[in-house]
Motif scaffolding. Structure first.
Motif, short mmCIF file in Angstrom:
data_model
loop_
_atom_site.label_atom_id
_atom_site.label_comp_id
_atom_site.label_asym_id
_atom_site.label_seq_id
_atom_site.Cartn_x
_atom_site.Cartn_y
_atom_site.Cartn_z
N SER A 46 44.68 40.60 30.33
CA SER A 46 45.63 41.62 30.78
C SER A 46 45.56 41.76 32.30
CB SER A 46 45.35 42.96 30.10
OG SER A 46 44.07 43.46 30.46
N ALA A 76 48.81 41.12 34.67
CA ALA A 76 49.34 42.20 35.50
C ALA A 76 49.27 41.87 36.98
CB ALA A 76 48.57 43.49 35.22
N THR A 134 52.22 40.55 39.37
CA THR A 134 53.21 41.44 39.99
C THR A 134 52.48 42.45 40.85
OG1 THR A 134 54.64 41.20 38.05
CG2 THR A 134 55.13 43.00 39.59
N PRO A 184 51.37 45.68 42.96
CA PRO A 184 51.75 47.10 42.87
C PRO A 184 52.61 47.53 44.05
CG PRO A 184 49.39 46.79 42.52
CD PRO A 184 49.92 45.50 43.04
N THR A 227 43.12 52.21 33.71
CA THR A 227 43.94 51.15 33.10
C THR A 227 44.05 49.98 34.06
OG1 THR A 227 46.01 52.01 34.00
CG2 THR A 227 45.26 52.92 31.88
N ASP A 281 46.75 48.71 35.35
CA ASP A 281 47.68 49.04 36.44
C ASP A 281 47.01 49.94 37.48
OD1 ASP A 281 49.72 47.54 35.32
OD2 ASP A 281 50.53 49.23 34.18
N GLN A 282 46.20 50.88 37.02
CA GLN A 282 45.50 51.77 37.95
C GLN A 282 44.45 51.00 38.76
OE1 GLN A 282 44.11 54.60 35.05
NE2 GLN A 282 45.81 56.03 35.41
N GLU A 304 46.35 49.00 41.39
CA GLU A 304 46.87 49.91 42.41
C GLU A 304 45.76 50.36 43.35
OE1 GLU A 304 49.28 52.07 44.73
OE2 GLU A 304 49.95 50.76 43.11
#
Length: 251
Positions: free
Chosen positions: A171, A175, A178, A180, A208, A210-211, A214
């Motif tokens: 994952s 992710a 792409t 952030p 997560t 994404d976090q 970021e």
């Protein structure tokens, strides 16, 4: 007549004494065990009676939260800190109602021997008993996620299973294709390869993927100048995290 009265008084005293013994040795420990669980096996008979009596004297203090609407707060137990100190600080921090009730409960149950040092998140909306149970798990709420100099995405991904984060390598790699929003100066075709600064990232265990990305992107953005941003955008260049050597972004 006097002899009759004497025997009557003596019988009354004996019965009263037997009743007290029953209450002390039978009812009180049984009642405490029913309400708070069995006593620690390390307690002597006299200690069991003493702490059973203490627990019953506290009434509903152990099962009633100090503040049902209370907010969570951080609480740290230092290595080697005594239970007396922990109990007093919990009360001083307005997390529990009564330090003595907390102390009596953990000694009675034997949980005083298993409370661990570490960082906790506690709330006065929990009862004293629930807080005691939370103190049995010293798993930190935050983890230190380390990125070493020169690591590529695959190496960062490979470190995730032992990091304390519930993020799979697959994952993460997916992710990271792409960037952030923090890296919005990059070309649309760029991935995050080369934009991971070597650092120690302090993150909640619930972070997560994404976090995580970021957080890494913000860290990179904070370490580059506006001129460097403009250069990446104009030339379509990426920047290696090791030594800031530049290379064309992959398409």
């Amino acid at each position: 007549m006097r002899r009759y009265q004497y025997h009557f008084i003596l019988a009354f005293i004996v019965l009263f004494a037997l009743a007290c013994i029953y209450l002390t040795l039978g009812y009180v420990p049984a009642r405490a065990s029913l309400l708070y669980g069995p006593p620690a096996r390390t307690l002597s008979v006299s200690d069991r009676i003493e702490y059973s009596t203490r627990l019953l004297s506290h009434g509903a203090i152990l099962t009633t939260p100090l503040d049902p609407n209370g907010m969570e707060q951080s609480f740290r137990i230092e290595p080697g800190e005594s239970i007396y100190s922990v109990a007093n600080r919990l009360e001083e921090s307005y997390i529990i109602t009564d330090a003595q009730a907390f102390y009596d409960y953990v000694v009675y149950t034997g949980l005083d021997l298993t409370i661990q040092s570490g960082d906790y998140t506690l709330s006065p909306a929990l009862s004293t008993i629930d807080i005691t149970r939370k103190l049995q798990d010293s798993t930190p709420t935050d983890i230190n996620f380390v990125v070493l100099s020169g690591w590529r995405m695959e190496e960062i991904a490979a470190s995730l299973p032992t990091s304390g984060l519930d993020i799979s390598p697959e994952s993460f790699l997916d992710a990271a294709q792409t960037p952030p929003q923090s890296l919005n100066f990059l070309p649309a075709s760029a991935s995050m390869e080369g934009f991971f600064l070597p650092d120690i990232y302090i993150l909640p265990r619930t972070t997560t993927v994404d976090q995580l990305l970021e957080s890494m992107a913000r860290n990179f953005s904070q370490h580059i100048s506006d001129d460097m941003r403009a250069g990446y955008t104009a030339q379509g260049l990426g920047c290696l995290s090791s030594g800031h050597a530049c290379f064309p972004c992959r398409t």
